[in-house]
Design a protein around this motif. Structure first.
Motif, PDB file in Angstrom:
ATOM      1  N   GLU A   9       0.825  -1.212   0.000  1.00 24.06           N
ATOM      2  CA  GLU A   9       0.000   0.000   0.000  1.00 24.06           C
ATOM      3  C   GLU A   9       0.861   1.266   0.000  1.00 24.06           C
ATOM      4  N   LYS A  10       1.826   1.323   0.917  1.00 24.23           N
ATOM      5  CA  LYS A  10       2.697   2.491   1.033  1.00 24.23           C
ATOM      6  C   LYS A  10       4.141   2.029   0.878  1.00 24.23           C
ATOM      7  N   THR A  11       4.777   2.496  -0.190  1.00 24.02           N
ATOM      8  CA  THR A  11       6.122   2.053  -0.542  1.00 24.02           C
ATOM      9  C   THR A  11       7.091   3.220  -0.494  1.00 24.02           C
ATOM     10  N   LEU A  12       8.290   2.956   0.049  1.00 23.89           N
ATOM     11  CA  LEU A  12       9.377   3.935   0.045  1.00 23.89           C
ATOM     12  C   LEU A  12      10.498   3.410  -0.828  1.00 23.89           C
ATOM     13  N   ASP A  13      10.973   4.265  -1.720  1.00 22.04           N
ATOM     14  CA  ASP A  13      12.162   3.982  -2.511  1.00 22.04           C
ATOM     15  C   ASP A  13      13.287   4.800  -1.891  1.00 22.04           C
ATOM     16  N   ALA A  14      14.078   4.159  -1.049  1.00 23.70           N
ATOM     17  CA  ALA A  14      15.157   4.831  -0.316  1.00 23.70           C
ATOM     18  C   ALA A  14      16.407   4.871  -1.200  1.00 23.70           C
ATOM     19  N   GLY A  15      16.784   6.067  -1.607  1.00 23.74           N
ATOM     20  CA  GLY A  15      17.838   6.233  -2.592  1.00 23.74           C
ATOM     21  C   GLY A  15      17.223   6.123  -3.973  1.00 23.74           C
ATOM     22  N   CYS A  16      16.134   6.861  -4.175  1.00 21.46           N
ATOM     23  CA  CYS A  16      15.266   6.693  -5.351  1.00 21.46           C
ATOM     24  C   CYS A  16      15.885   7.139  -6.658  1.00 21.46           C
ATOM     25  N   THR A  20      13.111   5.687  -9.867  1.00 15.63           N
ATOM     26  CA  THR A  20      13.154   4.404 -10.572  1.00 15.63           C
ATOM     27  C   THR A  20      11.983   3.503 -10.212  1.00 15.63           C
ATOM     28  N   LEU A  21      11.725   3.320  -8.942  1.00 19.90           N
ATOM     29  CA  LEU A  21      10.663   2.402  -8.528  1.00 19.90           C
ATOM     30  C   LEU A  21       9.286   2.937  -8.914  1.00 19.90           C
ATOM     31  N   GLU A  22       9.070   4.221  -8.747  1.00 19.10           N
ATOM     32  CA  GLU A  22       7.788   4.830  -9.135  1.00 19.10           C
ATOM     33  C   GLU A  22       7.524   4.614 -10.631  1.00 19.10           C
ATOM     34  N   ARG A  23       8.528   4.841 -11.435  1.00 21.33           N
ATOM     35  CA  ARG A  23       8.360   4.677 -12.884  1.00 21.33           C
ATOM     36  C   ARG A  23       8.191   3.209 -13.256  1.00 21.33           C
ATOM     37  N   PRO A  28       2.425   5.984  -7.794  1.00 19.26           N
ATOM     38  CA  PRO A  28       3.209   6.889  -6.954  1.00 19.26           C
ATOM     39  C   PRO A  28       3.755   6.161  -5.729  1.00 19.26           C
ATOM     40  N   VAL A  29       5.008   6.399  -5.446  1.00 18.52           N
ATOM     41  CA  VAL A  29       5.628   5.875  -4.231  1.00 18.52           C
ATOM     42  C   VAL A  29       6.356   7.033  -3.547  1.00 18.52           C
ATOM     43  N   TYR A  30       6.696   6.846  -2.296  1.00 19.88           N
ATOM     44  CA  TYR A  30       7.519   7.822  -1.602  1.00 19.88           C
ATOM     45  C   TYR A  30       8.959   7.593  -2.035  1.00 19.88           C
ATOM     46  N   GLY A  31       9.712   8.662  -2.099  1.00 16.66           N
ATOM     47  CA  GLY A  31      11.108   8.539  -2.483  1.00 16.66           C
ATOM     48  C   GLY A  31      11.958   9.530  -1.724  1.00 16.66           C
ATOM     49  N   ILE A  32      13.195   9.146  -1.479  1.00 13.12           N
ATOM     50  CA  ILE A  32      14.158  10.054  -0.857  1.00 13.12           C
ATOM     51  C   ILE A  32      15.522   9.788  -1.482  1.00 13.12           C
ATOM     52  N   ASP A  33      16.209  10.870  -1.790  1.00 11.24           N
ATOM     53  CA  ASP A  33      17.544  10.773  -2.376  1.00 11.24           C
ATOM     54  C   ASP A  33      18.278  12.069  -2.055  1.00 11.24           C
ATOM     55  N   MET A  34      19.575  11.991  -1.893  1.00 16.71           N
ATOM     56  CA  MET A  34      20.348  13.193  -1.589  1.00 16.71           C
ATOM     57  C   MET A  34      20.647  14.024  -2.831  1.00 16.71           C
ATOM     58  N   GLY A  42      13.713  12.377 -12.664  1.00 20.86           N
ATOM     59  CA  GLY A  42      12.623  11.421 -12.484  1.00 20.86           C
ATOM     60  C   GLY A  42      11.254  12.070 -12.576  1.00 20.86           C
ATOM     61  N   ARG A  43      11.111  13.249 -12.011  1.00 20.69           N
ATOM     62  CA  ARG A  43       9.822  13.959 -12.071  1.00 20.69           C
ATOM     63  C   ARG A  43       9.426  14.250 -13.512  1.00 20.69           C
ATOM     64  N   ALA A  44      10.400  14.585 -14.339  1.00 18.18           N
ATOM     65  CA  ALA A  44      10.113  14.861 -15.747  1.00 18.18           C
ATOM     66  C   ALA A  44       9.684  13.589 -16.489  1.00 18.18           C
ATOM     67  N   ALA A  45      10.150  12.421 -16.027  1.00 21.27           N
ATOM     68  CA  ALA A  45       9.869  11.164 -16.722  1.00 21.27           C
ATOM     69  C   ALA A  45       8.674  10.391 -16.154  1.00 21.27           C
ATOM     70  N   SER A  46       8.267  10.706 -14.932  1.00 26.66           N
ATOM     71  CA  SER A  46       7.198   9.946 -14.284  1.00 26.66           C
ATOM     72  C   SER A  46       5.836  10.610 -14.475  1.00 26.66           C
ATOM     73  N   PRO A  47       4.816   9.832 -14.810  1.00 23.69           N
ATOM     74  CA  PRO A  47       3.478  10.422 -14.919  1.00 23.69           C
ATOM     75  C   PRO A  47       2.957  10.920 -13.566  1.00 23.69           C
ATOM     76  N   TYR A  48       3.552  10.446 -12.471  1.00 25.39           N
ATOM     77  CA  TYR A  48       3.123  10.863 -11.128  1.00 25.39           C
ATOM     78  C   TYR A  48       3.963  12.017 -10.590  1.00 25.39           C
ATOM     79  N   LYS A  49       4.978  12.412 -11.362  1.00 25.72           N
ATOM     80  CA  LYS A  49       5.799  13.599 -11.082  1.00 25.72           C
ATOM     81  C   LYS A  49       6.480  13.575  -9.716  1.00 25.72           C
ATOM     82  N   GLY A  50       6.638  12.387  -9.136  1.00 27.83           N
ATOM     83  CA  GLY A  50       7.344  12.290  -7.863  1.00 27.83           C
ATOM     84  C   GLY A  50       6.714  13.120  -6.763  1.00 27.83           C
ATOM     85  N   ILE A  51       5.379  13.101  -6.697  1.00 25.25           N
ATOM     86  CA  ILE A  51       4.681  13.956  -5.724  1.00 25.25           C
ATOM     87  C   ILE A  51       5.080  13.650  -4.283  1.00 25.25           C
ATOM     88  N   ASN A  52       5.574  12.440  -4.030  1.00 25.92           N
ATOM     89  CA  ASN A  52       5.972  12.067  -2.671  1.00 25.92           C
ATOM     90  C   ASN A  52       7.487  11.955  -2.506  1.00 25.92           C
TER      91      ASN A  52
END
Length: 188
Positions: A9-16, A20-23, A28-34, A42-52
């Protein structure tokens, strides 16, 4: 899919990276990256625009994420951690943000481990009381169509905190193969 990882239901892509995982999952998944640039790519390539998605460090994730993810995936990001202490801090954060009975899936570059090193990682996680998902732990060979031309392999480690906190008794268990080789070269 059989293990329910795709349907979390709720997924985190740690080091996204570039989300990658959202696409790949098409949701939509949660993502964090430095690296803010990679998130923007990724936002430009994902239909969900990395909202999380947000910029941040795996060793210090947002406090409001405490225990909210059914699945926390960390694909190849640990390869960038310089020392076992940093790796332990990241794993502790992955555990903190994952639901106590959720799943954590870590992918590590093939060159970073061997069977003996993976076994040490698994043993240290079990010492913390975690449940290792055996069928998703080990050396994975790609079966992707594109990989036929450029085959690749990686180490997979999947586990559930099973309601436990990360209690590390042996930091050296989380060393990479190259660190062991370097240690032997320096100290004999």
């Amino acid at each position: 899919e059989e293990q329910g990882l795709v349907y979390a239901e709720k997924t985190l892509d740690a080091g996204c990276g570039p989300l990658t995982l959202e696409r790949r999952l098409g949701k939509p998944v949660y993502g964090i990256d430095m690296n803010s640039y990679m998130i923007e790519v990724g936002r430009a390539a994902s239909p969900y625009k990395g909202i999380n998605a947000r910029v941040g460090y795996l060793s210090k994730m947002p406090l409001e994420w405490d225990g909210i993810f059914d699945l926390t995936a960390c694909s190849l990001a640990l390869n960038w951690s310089a020392k076992d202490v940093e790796r332990i801090n990241i794993i502790a954060e992955l555990v903190r943000v994952t639901h106590p009975y959720g799943r954590i899936w870590i992918a590590i570059a093939e060159s970073a481990l061997d069977e003996a090193h993976l076994s040490r990682w698994v043993g240290a996680l079990r010492e913390s009381g975690f449940v290792v998902v055996e069928e998703l732990t080990g050396l994975i060979r790609s079966c992707d169509k594109a990989a036929r031309e450029h085959p690749f392999q990686f180490w997979s480690l999947c586990f559930s905190p099973h309601g436990k906190h990360f209690d590390v008794r042996n930091a050296e268990a989380f060393r990479f193969l190259f660190e062991e080789k370097r240690k032997k070269r320096i100290f004999g």
